[in-house]
Design a protein around this motif. Structure first.
Motif, PDB file in Angstrom:
ATOM      1  N   LYS A 125      -3.272  11.053   1.740  1.00  0.00           N
ATOM      2  CA  LYS A 125      -4.591  10.985   1.245  1.00  0.00           C
ATOM      3  C   LYS A 125      -5.529  10.110   0.767  1.00  0.00           C
ATOM      4  N   ARG A 126      -4.739   8.912   0.478  1.00  0.00           N
ATOM      5  CA  ARG A 126      -4.988   8.174  -0.155  1.00  0.00           C
ATOM      6  C   ARG A 126      -5.259   6.953   1.157  1.00  0.00           C
ATOM      7  N   VAL A 127      -4.536   7.302   2.047  1.00  0.00           N
ATOM      8  CA  VAL A 127      -5.357   6.395   3.741  1.00  0.00           C
ATOM      9  C   VAL A 127      -5.842   6.811   3.888  1.00  0.00           C
ATOM     10  N   ASN A 128      -6.468   8.075   4.012  1.00  0.00           N
ATOM     11  CA  ASN A 128      -8.129   8.692   3.832  1.00  0.00           C
ATOM     12  C   ASN A 128      -8.666   8.653   3.142  1.00  0.00           C
ATOM     13  N   THR A 129      -8.976   8.461   1.977  1.00  0.00           N
ATOM     14  CA  THR A 129     -10.094   7.805   0.309  1.00  0.00           C
ATOM     15  C   THR A 129     -10.025   6.981   0.374  1.00  0.00           C
ATOM     16  N   GLU A 130      -8.775   5.928   0.402  1.00  0.00           N
ATOM     17  CA  GLU A 130      -9.028   4.777   0.239  1.00  0.00           C
ATOM     18  C   GLU A 130      -9.209   4.064   1.885  1.00  0.00           C
ATOM     19  N   PHE A 141       0.665  -1.067   0.303  1.00  0.00           N
ATOM     20  CA  PHE A 141      -0.414  -0.497  -0.054  1.00  0.00           C
ATOM     21  C   PHE A 141       1.461   1.319   0.426  1.00  0.00           C
ATOM     22  N   ARG A 178       0.069  13.105  -0.604  1.00  0.00           N
ATOM     23  CA  ARG A 178      -0.363  12.445  -1.668  1.00  0.00           C
ATOM     24  C   ARG A 178      -1.218  10.808  -0.817  1.00  0.00           C
ATOM     25  N   LEU A 179       0.238  10.442  -0.544  1.00  0.00           N
ATOM     26  CA  LEU A 179      -0.159   9.382   0.115  1.00  0.00           C
ATOM     27  C   LEU A 179      -0.790   8.387   1.883  1.00  0.00           C
ATOM     28  N   ARG A 228       6.969   6.985   4.918  1.00  0.00           N
ATOM     29  CA  ARG A 228       6.214   5.626   4.573  1.00  0.00           C
ATOM     30  C   ARG A 228       6.399   4.237   5.349  1.00  0.00           C
TER      31      ARG A 228
END
Ligand SMILES: Nc1ncnc2c1ncn2[C@@H]1O[C@H](COP(=O)(O)OP(=O)(O)OP(=O)(O)O)[C@@H](O)[C@H]1O
Length: 337
Positions: free
Chosen positions: A183-188, A126, A180-181, A147
């Motif tokens: 943000k993905r943690v939030n949205t995905e 991820f 950006r990562l 990360r």
């Protein structure tokens, strides 16, 4: 919008120092919430109250509806288990590999070896560092270390991720990648993220809403668009001014003055501002010419705002009449000579 984290009239003192004063704050499930303030504003104290590392002096902190101030140490440990945290200096174990770092919280939580292995592989994928699983932190770049920090923080599926100055040690490009990562943690993954920072750029990049902290008080809070497009306090204006350059100041203003002898006005643009049409109508009516000497429009959350600075050339009376005319539709301010 259900509240996941709530501060109700929270004050925190350390002896004579008031680190937080009467803070009311509601962070909704599923949002990215930014908390911005200068050094000493009380940001770290606020974080320590969310994960109950410190008791409040007065007021209440609720996480997922549970009043932390009423819990014992044992119950607090279970609340903390639902909160992941990442740090400015990454806080990785130097003696453990990437795999070992990410597996650590799973080990503490009693996961067996096979499940740990599977979960770590999933997390490394991820965050995009599968190929570094057997490296040690010293062999990684700052961005890669963060990360690993993010993967470790997410290991046990927390609902909340606290990011305390998580990009402050990184260069701008790596900062962008890490944001950006997040943000993905939030949205995905649907994780609610609280971003603590002194950098407005970070708030602009990922936050939905923001609170501005100053000397322990929340002096402004709202959607990132509202705070950016119309900051009310001096502190918020300074933060916004650090990323949005739509009105000239300092050296920019001096440079403009040295080149332009006419009267200068700055006009605000909100959303799909009709400034262009308004200007050409008004200029047609008055015997004034104009030149655009400075400006910027910022796109944020799908909307836009900004400012244009114009040099108005004409007789004083005509310029006055034009400014009055513009004021009926536009927020406009003359820059004193
Ligand atoms: N354990 C403590 N004992 C005494 N004073 C403290 C303690 N923790 C924080 N403070 C004081 O509380 C105030 C707020 O500190 P805090 O660390 O929360 O601010 P901050 O916004 O996180 O600043 P920085 O970005 O510099 O960490 C400061 O005046 C600080 O000196």
């Amino acid at each position: 919008m259900s509240a996941l984290i709530e501060f109700q009239g929270v004050t925190k003192r350390f002896g004579d120092v008031t680190a937080l004063a009467d803070v009311d704050l509601t962070i909704a499930a599923g949002e990215v919430f930014g908390i911005i303030g200068y050094s000493g504003a009380g940001k770290s104290t606020l974080v320590r109250l969310i994960n109950a590392l410190e008791p409040v002096t007065s007021g209440r902190v609720l996480v997922d509806g549970v009043d932390l101030t009423a819990l014992g140490e044992r119950e607090l440990r279970s609340v903390r288990a639902g909160i992941g945290m990442i740090f400015q200096q990454f806080n990785l174990f130097r003696s453990r590999t990437v795999f070992g770092n990410v597996a650590y919280p799973l080990k503490v939580a009693g996961w067996d070896k096979a499940r740990r292995r599977e979960r770590v592989a999933e997390l490394l994928k991820f965050v995009g560092i599968t190929d570094k699983a057997w490296h040690y932190p010293d062999q990684l770049s700052g961005g890669q270390k963060q990360r690993v920090g993010i993967a470790r923080a997410l290991a046990t599926n927390p609902k909340i991720l606290l990011a305390d100055e998580s990009t402050s040690a990184l260069d701008p490009e790596t900062t962008g990648e890490v944001l950006r990562l997040l943000k993905r943690v939030n949205t995905e993954l649907g994780v609610t993220i609280v971003v603590i920072t002194h950098e407005m750029e970070v708030v602009r990049e990922i936050a939905d809403r923001v609170a501005v902290l100053d000397s322990g008080r929340v002096i402004e809070q709202g959607s990132v668009f509202d705070v950016f497009s119309a900051p009310k306090t001096g502190t918020a204006k300074r933060f916004v001014g650090s990323v949005v350059r739509d009105t000239p100041g300092g050296a920019d203003l001096e440079r403009i003055r040295s080149r332009h002898g006419g009267r200068l006005v700055s006009a605000r643009i909100h959303d799909a501002g009709r400034l262009g049409a308004v200007l050409s109508d008004a200029v047609g009516k008055h015997n004034v010419r104009f030149e655009i000497v400075y400006g910027g429009i910022t796109a944020l959350s799908g909307r836009s705002f900004g400012g244009l600075t114009l040099e108005l050339l004409g007789a004083d009376d005509d310029v006055d009449a034009l400014i009055d005319d513009l004021r009926t539709t536009t927020e406009i301010e003359e820059i004193p000579a």
